[in-house]
Design an enzyme around this catalytic site. Structure first.
Site, short mmCIF file in Angstrom:
data_model
loop_
_atom_site.label_atom_id
_atom_site.label_comp_id
_atom_site.label_asym_id
_atom_site.label_seq_id
_atom_site.Cartn_x
_atom_site.Cartn_y
_atom_site.Cartn_z
N SER A 65 1.27 10.40 3.35
CA SER A 65 2.64 10.27 2.55
C SER A 65 2.64 12.07 2.15
O SER A 65 1.63 12.62 2.05
CB SER A 65 2.51 9.56 1.25
OG SER A 65 2.51 8.39 1.59
N1 SAH Z 1 -1.87 5.48 1.28
C1 SAH Z 1 -1.60 6.05 2.62
C2 SAH Z 1 -0.22 6.10 3.05
C3 SAH Z 1 -0.35 5.53 4.61
S1 SAH Z 1 1.27 5.30 5.12
C4 SAH Z 1 -2.45 7.36 2.51
O1 SAH Z 1 -2.78 7.97 1.63
O2 SAH Z 1 -2.50 7.99 3.64
C5 SAH Z 1 1.41 3.18 4.71
C6 SAH Z 1 0.26 2.58 5.53
O3 SAH Z 1 0.57 1.20 5.17
C7 SAH Z 1 -0.10 2.39 7.02
O4 SAH Z 1 -1.13 2.75 7.20
C8 SAH Z 1 0.45 1.23 7.53
O5 SAH Z 1 -0.29 0.52 8.47
C9 SAH Z 1 0.16 0.24 6.32
N2 SAH Z 1 0.68 -1.05 6.12
C10 SAH Z 1 1.93 -1.28 6.64
N3 SAH Z 1 2.31 -2.75 6.17
C11 SAH Z 1 0.94 -3.08 5.69
C12 SAH Z 1 0.62 -4.51 5.40
N4 SAH Z 1 1.46 -5.51 5.53
N5 SAH Z 1 -0.70 -4.63 4.79
C13 SAH Z 1 -1.36 -3.62 4.74
N6 SAH Z 1 -0.99 -2.31 5.20
C14 SAH Z 1 0.23 -2.03 5.64
#
Ligand code: SAH
Length: 203
Positions: A53
């Protein structure tokens, strides 16, 4: 650090959050190709078609959670692990779920290598939450949802906050739901953001 000044100029007021963010080496959490720009206020690829993010988004979501030492926090969407480290440095007991096994494995290893092994990571579908460990003082969803998942709300402790972006694929509104002492749910909104989608099932 210059990134923190940028975030202050963008309106971030919570110095505890900025202090925690300044202690996480963001360049180690994104694809090597983007390393030299890691301290700019920009989202970057982390592999598996996902992104870390934007720092302003991390600062906003973390500030809204109002983390207290010892809070039990569920993060949905571990991704790179950066956000989980920020929560951990604020004193939270962090439980983080990721649906993509490739990312889950890579990030779990990185967190251990960097000394963040106390963060508990899980491979699973965040729509289910983690009922085994509920209730949580705080719940953070870091992917864009189309609606509020009942399962997550039901795992929120009294007095707790659930922060989640809800909208369509182009733009989501940041919502904060709070479970009040009398059992009611208070809801507030905090502007528009853009997240990768909150998808069902594991992969
Ligand atoms: N908090 C992260 C942001 C990652 S982007 C950071 O600091 O880097 C969002 C993430 O949510 C992605 O890795 C995606 O694979 C995950 N995601 C999407 N749907 C999901 C679900 N149903 N359960 C768990 N993770 C999920």
């Amino acid at each position: 650090m210059q990134l923190m000044d940028t975030l202050r100029q963008e309106g971030v007021r919570d110095e505890r959050v900025l202090d925690a963010m300044s202690k996480v080496p963001r360049h180690l959490f994104l694809d090597k190709a983007f390393e030299e720009w890691a301290y700019q206020n920009v989202a970057f690829p982390i592999g598996c078609a996902q992104t870390i993010s934007q720092p302003l988004t991390v600062a906003t979501q973390t500030s809204l959670l109002d983390i207290r030492k010892g809070d039990k926090v569920l993060e949905v969407g571990t991704g790179s692990g950066y956000q989980a480290c920020v929560l951990f440095l604020l004193g939270a007991k962090v439980y983080s779920i990721e649906r993509q096994s490739g990312l889950y494995e890579k990030t779990d290893q990185l967190l251990r290598e960097l000394g963040f092994g106390l963060i508990r990571t899980f491979l699973g579908d965040g729509y289910a939450g983690l009922p085994r460990f509920a209730p949580f003082d705080k719940i953070l969803v870091t992917a864009g949802a189309t609606a509020l998942p009942d399962n997550l709300l039901s795992q929120l402790a009294i007095g707790g906050h659930l922060v989640i972006p809800i909208g369509d694929e182009d733009s989501q509104t940041m919502w904060r739901f709070t479970r009040l002492e009398n059992g009611e749910i208070r809801s507030e909104t905090f502007g528009q953001f853009k997240f990768v989608p909150f998808l069902k099932g594991i992969q």
